[in-house]
Design a protein around this motif. Structure first.
Motif, PDB file in Angstrom:
ATOM      1  N   LEU A 104     -95.425   5.158 -10.846  1.00 39.75           N
ATOM      2  CA  LEU A 104     -95.779   3.821 -10.069  1.00 39.75           C
ATOM      3  C   LEU A 104     -97.148   3.172 -10.478  1.00 39.75           C
ATOM      4  N   TYR A 105     -97.096   1.922 -10.441  1.00 39.74           N
ATOM      5  CA  TYR A 105     -98.400   1.385 -10.876  1.00 39.74           C
ATOM      6  C   TYR A 105     -98.442  -0.081 -10.493  1.00 39.74           C
ATOM      7  N   PRO A 106     -99.720  -0.756 -10.032  1.00 40.69           N
ATOM      8  CA  PRO A 106     -99.449  -2.269  -9.432  1.00 40.69           C
ATOM      9  C   PRO A 106     -99.486  -3.100 -10.547  1.00 40.69           C
ATOM     10  N   VAL A 107     -98.634  -4.004 -10.430  1.00 37.23           N
ATOM     11  CA  VAL A 107     -98.516  -5.189 -11.310  1.00 37.23           C
ATOM     12  C   VAL A 107     -99.468  -6.490 -11.050  1.00 37.23           C
ATOM     13  N   THR A 108     -99.766  -6.493 -10.008  1.00 40.80           N
ATOM     14  CA  THR A 108    -100.613  -8.079  -9.334  1.00 40.80           C
ATOM     15  C   THR A 108    -102.027  -7.474  -9.913  1.00 40.80           C
ATOM     16  N   ALA A 109    -102.794  -8.562  -9.692  1.00 42.63           N
ATOM     17  CA  ALA A 109    -104.114  -8.676 -10.077  1.00 42.63           C
ATOM     18  C   ALA A 109    -104.770  -7.913  -8.809  1.00 42.63           C
ATOM     19  N   ASP A 123     -91.578  -8.332 -10.252  1.00 44.93           N
ATOM     20  CA  ASP A 123     -91.581  -6.857 -10.989  1.00 44.93           C
ATOM     21  C   ASP A 123     -92.338  -5.768 -10.367  1.00 44.93           C
ATOM     22  N   ALA A 124     -92.293  -5.823  -9.122  1.00 47.15           N
ATOM     23  CA  ALA A 124     -93.228  -4.740  -8.485  1.00 47.15           C
ATOM     24  C   ALA A 124     -92.506  -3.288  -8.664  1.00 47.15           C
ATOM     25  N   LEU A 125     -93.229  -2.416  -8.768  1.00 47.67           N
ATOM     26  CA  LEU A 125     -92.612  -0.972  -8.752  1.00 47.67           C
ATOM     27  C   LEU A 125     -92.963  -0.173  -7.165  1.00 47.67           C
ATOM     28  N   ILE A 126     -93.795  -0.808  -6.790  1.00 53.78           N
ATOM     29  CA  ILE A 126     -94.053  -0.283  -5.289  1.00 53.78           C
ATOM     30  C   ILE A 126     -93.475  -1.134  -4.216  1.00 53.78           C
ATOM     31  N   THR A 127     -92.305  -0.968  -3.830  1.00 52.16           N
ATOM     32  CA  THR A 127     -91.659  -1.904  -3.125  1.00 52.16           C
ATOM     33  C   THR A 127     -91.548  -1.077  -1.543  1.00 52.16           C
ATOM     34  N   THR A 128     -91.916   0.033  -1.334  1.00 45.60           N
ATOM     35  CA  THR A 128     -92.075   0.638   0.000  1.00 45.60           C
ATOM     36  C   THR A 128     -93.210   1.238   0.269  1.00 45.60           C
ATOM     37  N   PHE A 129     -93.577   1.570   1.735  1.00 42.26           N
ATOM     38  CA  PHE A 129     -94.954   1.843   2.068  1.00 42.26           C
ATOM     39  C   PHE A 129     -95.076   3.456   1.489  1.00 42.26           C
ATOM     40  N   ALA A 187    -105.603   2.054   1.568  1.00 46.65           N
ATOM     41  CA  ALA A 187    -105.149   1.537   0.233  1.00 46.65           C
ATOM     42  C   ALA A 187    -103.611   1.468  -0.007  1.00 46.65           C
ATOM     43  N   ALA A 188    -102.996   2.659   0.640  1.00 44.83           N
ATOM     44  CA  ALA A 188    -101.361   2.404   0.790  1.00 44.83           C
ATOM     45  C   ALA A 188    -100.853   1.174   1.187  1.00 44.83           C
ATOM     46  N   LEU A 189    -101.594   0.882   2.368  1.00 50.15           N
ATOM     47  CA  LEU A 189    -101.426  -0.252   3.285  1.00 50.15           C
ATOM     48  C   LEU A 189    -101.592  -1.651   2.426  1.00 50.15           C
ATOM     49  N   ALA A 190    -102.807  -1.832   1.987  1.00 50.16           N
ATOM     50  CA  ALA A 190    -102.997  -2.684   1.081  1.00 50.16           C
ATOM     51  C   ALA A 190    -102.343  -3.064  -0.108  1.00 50.16           C
ATOM     52  N   MET A 191    -101.822  -2.020  -0.859  1.00 50.93           N
ATOM     53  CA  MET A 191    -101.070  -1.980  -2.262  1.00 50.93           C
ATOM     54  C   MET A 191     -99.632  -2.520  -1.622  1.00 50.93           C
ATOM     55  N   TYR A 192     -99.323  -1.884  -0.840  1.00 51.82           N
ATOM     56  CA  TYR A 192     -97.702  -2.140  -0.190  1.00 51.82           C
ATOM     57  C   TYR A 192     -97.588  -3.610   0.096  1.00 51.82           C
ATOM     58  N   ASP A 193     -98.822  -4.146   0.852  1.00 47.70           N
ATOM     59  CA  ASP A 193     -98.568  -5.560   1.308  1.00 47.70           C
ATOM     60  C   ASP A 193     -99.044  -6.663   0.033  1.00 47.70           C
ATOM     61  N   THR A 194     -99.852  -6.069  -0.893  1.00 43.41           N
ATOM     62  CA  THR A 194     -99.729  -6.847  -2.132  1.00 43.41           C
ATOM     63  C   THR A 194     -98.527  -6.807  -3.199  1.00 43.41           C
ATOM     64  N   GLU A 195     -97.981  -5.805  -3.232  1.00 41.53           N
ATOM     65  CA  GLU A 195     -96.919  -5.571  -4.312  1.00 41.53           C
ATOM     66  C   GLU A 195     -95.516  -5.969  -3.827  1.00 41.53           C
ATOM     67  N   ARG A 196     -95.414  -5.790  -2.715  1.00 42.21           N
ATOM     68  CA  ARG A 196     -93.957  -5.717  -2.201  1.00 42.21           C
ATOM     69  C   ARG A 196     -93.311  -7.022  -2.539  1.00 42.21           C
ATOM     70  N   ASP A 197     -93.763  -8.272  -2.614  1.00 47.19           N
ATOM     71  CA  ASP A 197     -93.000  -9.409  -2.591  1.00 47.19           C
ATOM     72  C   ASP A 197     -93.145  -9.852  -4.223  1.00 47.19           C
ATOM     73  N   HIS A 198     -93.577  -9.097  -5.270  1.00 54.46           N
ATOM     74  CA  HIS A 198     -93.633  -9.550  -6.482  1.00 54.46           C
ATOM     75  C   HIS A 198     -92.413  -9.154  -7.161  1.00 54.46           C
TER      76      HIS A 198
END
Length: 248
Positions: A164-169, A139-145, A126-137
């Protein structure tokens, strides 16, 4: 070929495929500059086809296909969702004899080991998937692994600090799945603890009952011995009755 033989033959190759998938996916997410994107995608798509082929063949060999399909919906989910394919590594927990000796034959021990392994894998995936999804947004708050790993641990334990919380769908879908698993995990942990406490109380009650039964049995033996001694004792002679005193 039977379904059982097919699964026995493909068990370890599928586990190795899951290990390879997790390694390539981790490399692609954590250090994409050193791994050509085309190479990574080729390996991941090839592993997906391998998982899909294994699922289709297993379904075709099942004697009761509908029943097997309903009882193995998790296999379909693993094939459909790429991030969940490494969960097949959980089968290692059921094949390693060392873990079996640690867990014993009790179902509770196996559940604890399986849930622990599943939780560690899910947190990492889940950490991998979240980092992969959020890092390029933007407004992302999750920018590191490490941010993603912290978020995954907080979410699976249902603490939810909110820092910390996700901002993408896609990130929110991942969060929902992880929180649902966290709620289920708390239920399993509570049930396992309650089962252990009940067993301890029952064992203590059995010990007390056994001790009481032993005491009663000993008392019965002592009473029987006393009866035998009383029977063996000679009868004491009776004193003759004294004559009545003459009336005055």
């Amino acid at each position: 070929m039977t379904l059982e033989r097919w699964q026995n033959i493909t068990e370890w190759p599928m586990m190795l495929a899951a290990v390879l998938y997790l390694a390539v996916y981790s490399w692609q997410v954590l250090d994409p500059e050193t791994l050509p994107d085309r190479t990574a995608e080729t390996v991941l798509v090839g592993i997906w086809l391998l998982f899909a082929l294994h699922y289709v063949v297993s379904l075709a060999l099942a004697p009761a296909r509908l029943s097997w399909f309903l009882r193995h919906l998790h296999e379909l989910v693993i094939v459909a969702l790429p991030m969940l394919r490494p969960l097949r590594l959980l089968r290692l927990l059921t094949t390693l004899s060392v873990l079996h000796r640690v867990a014993g034959v009790a179902l509770r021990g196996r559940v604890v080991i399986y849930i622990s392994g599943a939780s560690v894998l899910l947190v990492y995936i889940a950490a991998l998937a979240m980092y992969d999804t959020e890092r390029d947004h933007p407004d992302a708050l999750i920018t590191t692994f490490w941010d993603a790993l912290w978020w995954a641990v907080v979410s699976i334990t249902t603490v939810g600090y909110g820092d910390l919380y996700p901002v993408t769908a896609t990130g929110r879908v991942i969060a929902i799945a992880l929180m649902i698993y966290g709620i289920a995990l708390l239920g399993v942990v509570t049930a396992t603890l309650a089962s252990w406490l009940i067993q301890q109380v029952a064992e203590e009650g059995d010990q007390n009952a056994a001790a009481t039964e032993a005491h009663v049995h000993r008392l019965q033996e002592e009473i029987a011995e006393l009866r035998e001694l009383l029977v063996e004792l000679p009868e004491r002679p009776r004193h003759p009755e004294q004559p009545e005193s003459p009336a005055r």
